[in-house]
Design a protein around this motif. Structure first.
Motif, short mmCIF file in Angstrom:
data_model
loop_
_atom_site.label_atom_id
_atom_site.label_comp_id
_atom_site.label_asym_id
_atom_site.label_seq_id
_atom_site.Cartn_x
_atom_site.Cartn_y
_atom_site.Cartn_z
N SER A 158 43.91 -55.66 -56.04
CA SER A 158 44.07 -55.76 -54.95
C SER A 158 42.60 -56.23 -53.99
O SER A 158 41.79 -56.47 -54.68
N PHE A 159 42.57 -56.31 -52.71
CA PHE A 159 41.43 -56.47 -51.72
C PHE A 159 40.42 -55.47 -52.06
O PHE A 159 40.82 -54.39 -51.96
N GLY A 160 39.19 -55.97 -52.19
CA GLY A 160 38.07 -54.68 -52.26
C GLY A 160 37.79 -54.09 -53.37
O GLY A 160 37.20 -52.82 -53.27
N VAL A 161 38.46 -54.47 -54.34
CA VAL A 161 38.25 -53.50 -55.60
C VAL A 161 37.03 -53.68 -56.24
O VAL A 161 36.81 -53.31 -57.43
N GLY A 162 36.37 -55.19 -56.08
CA GLY A 162 35.23 -55.42 -56.82
C GLY A 162 35.18 -56.47 -57.85
O GLY A 162 34.29 -56.77 -58.67
N LYS A 163 36.57 -57.30 -57.54
CA LYS A 163 36.60 -58.39 -58.47
C LYS A 163 35.20 -59.43 -58.31
O LYS A 163 34.66 -59.91 -59.36
N THR A 164 34.98 -60.16 -57.34
CA THR A 164 34.07 -60.90 -56.70
C THR A 164 32.85 -60.31 -57.35
O THR A 164 32.03 -61.21 -57.87
N TYR A 165 32.43 -58.99 -57.12
CA TYR A 165 31.06 -58.48 -57.30
C TYR A 165 31.00 -58.62 -59.04
O TYR A 165 29.73 -58.78 -59.31
N LEU A 166 32.07 -58.33 -59.57
CA LEU A 166 31.86 -58.03 -60.98
C LEU A 166 31.77 -59.45 -61.49
O LEU A 166 30.88 -59.35 -62.32
N LEU A 167 32.34 -60.31 -61.04
CA LEU A 167 31.90 -61.77 -61.59
C LEU A 167 30.32 -62.08 -61.45
O LEU A 167 29.78 -62.54 -62.14
N GLY A 168 30.05 -61.94 -60.01
CA GLY A 168 28.62 -62.14 -59.95
C GLY A 168 27.55 -61.40 -60.91
O GLY A 168 26.66 -61.65 -61.04
N ALA A 169 28.01 -59.95 -61.28
CA ALA A 169 27.29 -59.32 -61.96
C ALA A 169 27.26 -59.76 -63.30
O ALA A 169 26.16 -59.74 -64.02
N ILE A 170 28.44 -60.31 -63.97
CA ILE A 170 28.37 -60.81 -65.12
C ILE A 170 27.49 -62.13 -64.94
O ILE A 170 26.73 -62.42 -66.15
N ALA A 171 27.66 -62.97 -64.10
CA ALA A 171 26.65 -64.27 -64.02
C ALA A 171 25.56 -63.93 -64.04
O ALA A 171 24.43 -64.71 -64.71
N ASN A 172 24.77 -62.71 -63.19
CA ASN A 172 23.53 -62.56 -63.23
C ASN A 172 23.11 -62.11 -64.45
O ASN A 172 21.88 -62.35 -65.02
N LYS A 173 23.75 -61.14 -65.33
CA LYS A 173 23.46 -60.70 -66.56
C LYS A 173 23.43 -61.95 -67.58
O LYS A 173 22.33 -61.72 -68.38
N LEU A 174 24.28 -62.70 -67.62
CA LEU A 174 24.10 -64.16 -68.34
C LEU A 174 22.80 -64.78 -68.10
O LEU A 174 22.27 -65.37 -69.05
N ALA A 175 22.43 -65.14 -66.77
CA ALA A 175 21.61 -65.85 -66.32
C ALA A 175 20.10 -65.23 -66.81
O ALA A 175 19.38 -65.80 -67.21
N GLU A 176 20.25 -63.74 -66.76
CA GLU A 176 18.84 -63.06 -67.27
C GLU A 176 18.72 -63.59 -68.80
O GLU A 176 17.66 -63.37 -69.40
N LYS A 177 19.67 -63.85 -69.34
CA LYS A 177 19.72 -64.11 -70.85
C LYS A 177 19.57 -65.57 -71.14
O LYS A 177 19.70 -66.04 -72.33
N GLY A 178 19.32 -66.33 -70.27
CA GLY A 178 19.09 -67.80 -70.40
C GLY A 178 20.38 -68.66 -70.27
O GLY A 178 20.16 -70.05 -70.33
N ILE A 179 21.29 -68.29 -69.70
CA ILE A 179 22.49 -69.18 -69.84
C ILE A 179 22.97 -69.38 -68.47
O ILE A 179 22.83 -68.54 -67.29
N LYS A 180 23.44 -70.67 -68.24
CA LYS A 180 23.72 -71.24 -66.91
C LYS A 180 25.08 -70.95 -66.50
O LYS A 180 25.89 -71.20 -67.43
N VAL A 181 25.46 -70.54 -65.29
CA VAL A 181 26.57 -70.13 -64.67
C VAL A 181 27.00 -70.80 -63.41
O VAL A 181 26.05 -70.81 -62.54
N THR A 182 28.26 -71.19 -63.31
CA THR A 182 28.60 -71.62 -61.99
C THR A 182 29.76 -70.88 -61.33
O THR A 182 30.69 -70.59 -62.10
N LEU A 183 29.54 -70.26 -60.41
CA LEU A 183 30.44 -69.54 -59.69
C LEU A 183 31.12 -70.00 -58.19
O LEU A 183 30.01 -70.36 -57.50
N VAL A 184 32.09 -70.31 -58.08
CA VAL A 184 32.84 -71.19 -57.05
C VAL A 184 33.97 -70.48 -56.43
O VAL A 184 34.72 -69.81 -57.07
N HIS A 185 34.08 -70.44 -55.25
CA HIS A 185 35.18 -69.83 -54.26
C HIS A 185 36.18 -71.03 -54.16
O HIS A 185 36.17 -71.91 -53.69
N MET A 186 37.50 -70.86 -54.91
CA MET A 186 38.56 -71.51 -54.87
C MET A 186 38.97 -72.35 -53.78
O MET A 186 39.15 -73.59 -53.55
N PRO A 187 39.22 -71.59 -52.72
CA PRO A 187 39.93 -72.09 -51.35
C PRO A 187 38.84 -72.93 -50.85
O PRO A 187 39.18 -74.04 -50.25
#
Length: 309
Positions: free
Chosen positions: A166-195
Protein backbone atom coordinates in the motif's frame (compact mmCIF):
# COMPACT_ATOMS: atom_id res chain seq x y z
CA UNK A 1 65.38 19.98 19.39
CA UNK A 2 66.48 22.59 21.91
CA UNK A 3 70.13 22.18 20.95
CA UNK A 4 69.23 22.33 17.29
CA UNK A 5 67.25 25.50 17.91
CA UNK A 6 70.20 27.13 19.62
CA UNK A 7 72.52 26.08 16.83
CA UNK A 8 70.19 27.46 14.17
CA UNK A 9 69.79 30.73 16.08
CA UNK A 10 73.57 31.01 16.20
CA UNK A 11 73.76 30.45 12.44
CA UNK A 12 71.14 33.14 11.90
CA UNK A 13 73.29 35.63 13.78
CA UNK A 14 76.40 34.57 11.93
CA UNK A 15 74.65 35.00 8.59
CA UNK A 16 73.53 38.49 9.64
CA UNK A 17 70.08 37.97 8.17
CA UNK A 18 67.49 40.68 8.53
CA UNK A 19 65.50 40.82 11.74
CA UNK A 20 62.14 40.11 10.05
CA UNK A 21 63.45 37.04 8.29
CA UNK A 22 65.02 35.83 11.55
CA UNK A 23 61.67 36.20 13.31
CA UNK A 24 59.91 34.25 10.58
CA UNK A 25 62.37 31.38 10.80
CA UNK A 26 62.36 31.31 14.59
CA UNK A 27 58.55 31.25 14.57
CA UNK A 28 58.60 28.35 12.16
CA UNK A 29 61.08 26.41 14.29
CA UNK A 30 58.78 26.70 17.32
CA UNK A 31 55.91 24.94 15.52
CA UNK A 32 55.23 21.48 16.98
CA UNK A 33 54.88 19.79 13.58
CA UNK A 34 58.10 21.39 12.34
CA UNK A 35 59.94 20.24 15.45
CA UNK A 36 58.62 16.70 15.00
CA UNK A 37 59.66 16.72 11.34
CA UNK A 38 63.19 17.90 12.19
CA UNK A 39 63.55 15.33 14.96
CA UNK A 40 62.46 12.51 12.69
CA UNK A 41 64.90 13.66 9.99
CA UNK A 42 67.84 14.78 12.11
CA UNK A 43 70.12 12.26 10.38
CA UNK A 44 69.06 13.36 6.92
CA UNK A 45 69.31 17.13 7.22
CA UNK A 46 72.27 19.27 8.22
CA UNK A 47 71.85 22.62 9.96
CA UNK A 48 72.77 24.38 6.73
CA UNK A 49 70.15 22.41 4.78
CA UNK A 50 67.54 23.34 7.36
CA UNK A 51 68.45 27.00 7.01
CA UNK A 52 68.21 26.75 3.24
CA UNK A 53 64.76 25.24 3.63
CA UNK A 54 63.59 27.88 6.10
CA UNK A 55 61.24 29.44 3.56
CA UNK A 56 59.56 26.06 3.09
CA UNK A 57 59.17 25.66 6.82
CA UNK A 58 57.53 29.08 6.96
CA UNK A 59 55.29 28.22 4.01
CA UNK A 60 54.15 25.11 5.86
CA UNK A 61 53.47 26.91 9.15
CA UNK A 62 51.78 29.89 7.51
CA UNK A 63 49.43 27.78 5.42
CA UNK A 64 48.62 25.51 8.34
CA UNK A 65 47.67 28.57 10.40
CA UNK A 66 45.48 30.00 7.64
CA UNK A 67 43.62 26.71 7.33
CA UNK A 68 43.09 26.57 11.11
CA UNK A 69 41.68 30.11 11.04
CA UNK A 70 39.36 29.30 8.14
CA UNK A 71 41.05 31.73 5.77
CA UNK A 72 41.04 31.28 2.00
CA UNK A 73 44.00 29.31 0.66
CA UNK A 74 45.15 28.57 -2.87
CA UNK A 75 44.52 24.82 -2.52
CA UNK A 76 41.29 24.35 -0.55
CA UNK A 77 40.75 20.80 0.60
CA UNK A 78 44.47 20.08 0.81
CA UNK A 79 46.76 20.21 3.82
CA UNK A 80 50.51 20.95 3.71
CA UNK A 81 53.02 18.24 4.50
CA UNK A 82 56.78 18.54 4.95
CA UNK A 83 58.94 16.17 2.93
CA UNK A 84 62.58 15.81 1.90
CA UNK A 85 63.72 15.62 -1.72
CA UNK A 86 67.43 15.28 -2.45
CA UNK A 87 68.37 16.89 0.90
CA UNK A 88 65.98 19.77 0.26
CA UNK A 89 62.96 20.52 2.44
CA UNK A 90 59.80 20.65 0.36
CA UNK A 91 56.11 21.24 1.02
CA UNK A 92 53.67 18.86 -0.61
CA UNK A 93 49.90 19.05 -0.47
CA UNK A 94 47.72 16.07 0.38
CA UNK A 95 43.92 15.79 0.34
CA UNK A 96 42.26 16.22 3.72
CA UNK A 97 40.00 13.52 5.16
CA UNK A 98 37.05 15.80 4.46
CA UNK A 99 37.98 16.17 0.78
CA UNK A 100 38.54 12.42 0.43
CA UNK A 101 35.10 11.76 1.92
CA UNK A 102 33.49 14.39 -0.33
CA UNK A 103 35.08 12.76 -3.38
CA UNK A 104 33.89 9.34 -2.24
CA UNK A 105 30.31 10.56 -1.84
CA UNK A 106 30.46 12.33 -5.19
CA UNK A 107 31.60 9.16 -6.90
CA UNK A 108 28.75 7.24 -5.26
CA UNK A 109 26.19 9.85 -6.35
CA UNK A 110 27.53 9.75 -9.89
CA UNK A 111 26.83 6.02 -10.03
CA UNK A 112 23.11 6.59 -9.41
CA UNK A 113 20.94 8.04 -12.16
CA UNK A 114 17.68 9.22 -10.59
CA UNK A 115 14.94 10.08 -13.07
CA UNK A 116 11.94 12.07 -11.82
CA UNK A 117 12.27 11.08 -8.18
CA UNK A 118 13.04 13.30 -5.17
CA UNK A 119 16.71 13.98 -4.50
CA UNK A 120 16.13 12.93 -0.89
CA UNK A 121 16.16 9.34 -2.11
CA UNK A 122 19.96 9.64 -2.23
CA UNK A 123 19.95 9.67 1.56
CA UNK A 124 18.07 6.37 1.89
CA UNK A 125 19.99 3.61 3.65
CA UNK A 126 19.33 -0.01 4.47
CA UNK A 127 20.44 0.72 8.02
CA UNK A 128 17.67 3.31 8.49
CA UNK A 129 14.89 1.31 6.83
CA UNK A 130 11.88 0.84 9.13
CA UNK A 131 11.91 -2.54 10.89
CA UNK A 132 8.64 -2.27 12.80
CA UNK A 133 6.73 -4.87 10.80
CA UNK A 134 7.32 -8.44 9.64
CA UNK A 135 6.64 -7.45 6.03
CA UNK A 136 9.30 -4.76 6.16
CA UNK A 137 11.78 -7.10 7.81
CA UNK A 138 11.31 -9.71 5.07
CA UNK A 139 11.77 -7.04 2.38
CA UNK A 140 14.90 -5.73 4.09
CA UNK A 141 16.33 -9.25 4.39
CA UNK A 142 15.73 -9.86 0.68
CA UNK A 143 17.33 -6.52 -0.18
CA UNK A 144 20.44 -7.28 1.88
CA UNK A 145 20.69 -10.75 0.32
CA UNK A 146 20.50 -9.31 -3.18
CA UNK A 147 23.25 -6.76 -2.53
CA UNK A 148 25.51 -9.42 -1.02
CA UNK A 149 24.90 -12.00 -3.76
CA UNK A 150 25.13 -9.59 -6.67
CA UNK A 151 28.31 -7.88 -5.50
CA UNK A 152 29.92 -11.26 -4.84
CA UNK A 153 28.94 -12.82 -8.20
CA UNK A 154 27.94 -10.03 -10.63
CA UNK A 155 28.50 -12.21 -13.70
CA UNK A 156 25.60 -14.56 -13.01
CA UNK A 157 21.90 -13.69 -13.17
CA UNK A 158 20.29 -12.48 -9.95
CA UNK A 159 16.56 -11.84 -9.86
CA UNK A 160 15.52 -8.41 -8.68
CA UNK A 161 12.57 -7.66 -6.43
CA UNK A 162 8.99 -6.63 -7.14
CA UNK A 163 8.03 -4.62 -4.05
CA UNK A 164 4.27 -4.45 -3.69
CA UNK A 165 2.22 -2.89 -0.95
CA UNK A 166 0.00 0.00 0.00
CA UNK A 167 0.91 3.69 0.01
CA UNK A 168 3.64 4.87 2.34
CA UNK A 169 5.03 1.50 3.44
CA UNK A 170 8.54 2.33 2.23
CA UNK A 171 8.76 0.73 -1.22
CA UNK A 172 10.48 3.66 -2.94
CA UNK A 173 12.71 4.27 0.07
CA UNK A 174 13.88 0.65 -0.01
CA UNK A 175 14.66 0.88 -3.73
CA UNK A 176 16.73 3.98 -3.01
CA UNK A 177 18.50 2.28 -0.12
CA UNK A 178 19.42 -0.71 -2.31
CA UNK A 179 20.61 1.66 -5.05
CA UNK A 180 22.81 3.60 -2.63
CA UNK A 181 24.34 0.44 -1.18
CA UNK A 182 25.12 -0.88 -4.66
CA UNK A 183 26.64 2.47 -5.63
CA UNK A 184 28.89 2.33 -2.57
CA UNK A 185 30.22 -0.93 -3.97
CA UNK A 186 30.96 0.60 -7.38
CA UNK A 187 27.80 -0.49 -9.23
CA UNK A 188 25.84 1.91 -11.44
CA UNK A 189 22.09 2.07 -10.88
CA UNK A 190 19.23 3.82 -12.69
CA UNK A 191 16.11 4.59 -10.64
CA UNK A 192 13.13 5.89 -12.59
CA UNK A 193 9.57 6.96 -11.68
CA UNK A 194 7.38 5.12 -14.16
CA UNK A 195 4.46 7.58 -14.65
CA UNK A 196 6.84 10.53 -15.08
CA UNK A 197 9.03 8.53 -17.44
CA UNK A 198 5.99 7.74 -19.62
CA UNK A 199 5.29 11.48 -19.96
CA UNK A 200 8.97 12.16 -20.68
CA UNK A 201 9.01 9.53 -23.42
CA UNK A 202 5.91 11.02 -25.02
CA UNK A 203 7.52 14.48 -25.05
CA UNK A 204 10.75 13.08 -26.47
CA UNK A 205 9.13 11.97 -29.73
CA UNK A 206 9.23 15.45 -31.25
CA UNK A 207 12.84 15.90 -30.12
CA UNK A 208 13.90 12.59 -31.67
CA UNK A 209 15.44 11.42 -28.37
CA UNK A 210 13.10 8.52 -27.62
CA UNK A 211 15.52 5.72 -28.47
CA UNK A 212 18.27 7.39 -26.49
CA UNK A 213 16.09 7.38 -23.37
CA UNK A 214 14.93 3.81 -23.97
CA UNK A 215 18.51 2.60 -24.48
CA UNK A 216 19.61 4.22 -21.23
CA UNK A 217 17.11 2.09 -19.29
CA UNK A 218 17.63 -1.02 -21.40
CA UNK A 219 21.34 -1.12 -20.73
CA UNK A 220 21.50 0.15 -17.14
CA UNK A 221 23.59 -2.32 -15.09
CA UNK A 222 20.82 -2.27 -12.48
CA UNK A 223 17.39 -0.78 -13.28
CA UNK A 224 14.71 0.17 -10.74
CA UNK A 225 11.23 1.10 -11.97
CA UNK A 226 9.22 2.83 -9.28
CA UNK A 227 5.42 3.00 -9.11
CA UNK A 228 4.57 0.75 -12.04
CA UNK A 229 0.81 0.46 -12.37
CA UNK A 230 0.07 4.00 -11.20
CA UNK A 231 -1.21 5.16 -14.60
CA UNK A 232 -2.84 3.66 -17.66
CA UNK A 233 -0.45 2.79 -20.48
CA UNK A 234 -0.88 3.35 -24.18
CA UNK A 235 -0.36 0.28 -26.35
CA UNK A 236 2.68 1.95 -27.92
CA UNK A 237 4.38 2.66 -24.61
CA UNK A 238 3.60 -0.79 -23.22
CA UNK A 239 4.86 -2.69 -26.27
CA UNK A 240 7.50 -0.45 -27.87
CA UNK A 241 8.98 1.12 -24.76
CA UNK A 242 8.38 -1.00 -21.66
CA UNK A 243 8.29 -4.23 -23.66
CA UNK A 244 11.54 -3.43 -25.47
CA UNK A 245 13.29 -2.49 -22.23
CA UNK A 246 12.19 -5.65 -20.44
CA UNK A 247 12.91 -7.93 -23.40
CA UNK A 248 16.50 -6.68 -23.59
CA UNK A 249 17.01 -7.00 -19.85
CA UNK A 250 15.60 -10.51 -19.86
CA UNK A 251 17.89 -11.58 -22.72
CA UNK A 252 20.95 -9.97 -21.11
CA UNK A 253 19.91 -11.14 -17.63
CA UNK A 254 20.27 -7.69 -16.09
CA UNK A 255 18.98 -7.09 -12.53
CA UNK A 256 15.66 -5.26 -12.52
CA UNK A 257 13.47 -4.01 -9.67
CA UNK A 258 9.91 -2.71 -9.48
CA UNK A 259 7.71 -1.09 -6.87
CA UNK A 260 3.94 -0.98 -7.16
CA UNK A 261 0.69 -0.57 -5.26
CA UNK A 262 -0.62 -3.48 -7.34
CA UNK A 263 0.22 -7.08 -6.46
CA UNK A 264 2.16 -8.94 -9.13
CA UNK A 265 -0.72 -11.35 -9.77
CA UNK A 266 -3.06 -8.41 -10.41
CA UNK A 267 -0.69 -6.36 -12.58
CA UNK A 268 -1.62 -8.10 -15.82
CA UNK A 269 -5.37 -7.65 -15.42
CA UNK A 270 -5.54 -4.19 -13.87
CA UNK A 271 -2.63 -2.48 -15.60
CA UNK A 272 -1.33 -4.18 -18.72
CA UNK A 273 -4.37 -5.66 -20.43
CA UNK A 274 -6.44 -2.55 -21.07
CA UNK A 275 -4.91 0.35 -22.98
CA UNK A 276 -5.73 4.05 -22.74
CA UNK A 277 -8.50 3.67 -25.34
CA UNK A 278 -10.25 1.06 -23.21
CA UNK A 279 -9.32 -1.81 -25.53
CA UNK A 280 -8.42 -5.20 -24.06
CA UNK A 281 -5.17 -6.76 -25.30
CA UNK A 282 -4.62 -9.82 -23.07
CA UNK A 283 -2.04 -11.53 -25.29
CA UNK A 284 0.27 -8.51 -25.34
CA UNK A 285 -0.18 -8.12 -21.59
CA UNK A 286 0.86 -11.73 -21.04
CA UNK A 287 4.09 -11.13 -22.99
CA UNK A 288 5.02 -8.26 -20.68
CA UNK A 289 4.13 -10.32 -17.60
CA UNK A 290 6.37 -13.19 -18.73
CA UNK A 291 9.32 -10.83 -18.88
CA UNK A 292 8.55 -9.28 -15.49
CA UNK A 293 8.16 -12.66 -13.80
CA UNK A 294 11.46 -13.81 -15.29
CA UNK A 295 13.24 -10.76 -13.87
CA UNK A 296 11.84 -10.54 -10.32
CA UNK A 297 10.58 -12.21 -7.19
CA UNK A 298 7.70 -10.50 -5.42
CA UNK A 299 8.01 -9.23 -1.86
CA UNK A 300 4.84 -7.89 -0.23
CA UNK A 301 5.50 -5.05 2.22
CA UNK A 302 2.93 -4.54 4.95
CA UNK A 303 2.77 -1.90 7.64
CA UNK A 304 1.33 1.46 8.47
CA UNK A 305 1.59 4.45 6.18
CA UNK A 306 4.76 6.22 7.31
CA UNK A 307 3.88 9.32 5.29
CA UNK A 308 1.27 10.19 7.88
CA UNK A 309 4.19 10.67 10.28
Amino acid sequence: MEDMGKELSKRLVENKWKKKYKEIIEKSLKDDDVQLFLRENKDRLSHQEILKGASKLYEFVDLKQKIAEGKEVFAPGYSPQLTISDHHIEVTYVPTKKLIEERRLREINNRINIVNLPKSIRKATLENYYRDDDGRMIALKKAIEFVANYTETPNIFHKGLYLSGSFGVGKTYLLGAIANKLAEKGIKVTLVHMPSFAVEIKNSIGKNTTMEKVDALKKAPVLMIDDIGADQLSSWFRDDVLGVILQYRMQEELPTFFSSNIALDDLEEFYLTQNTRGELEPLKAKRIMERIRFLVDEVVINGENRRNK
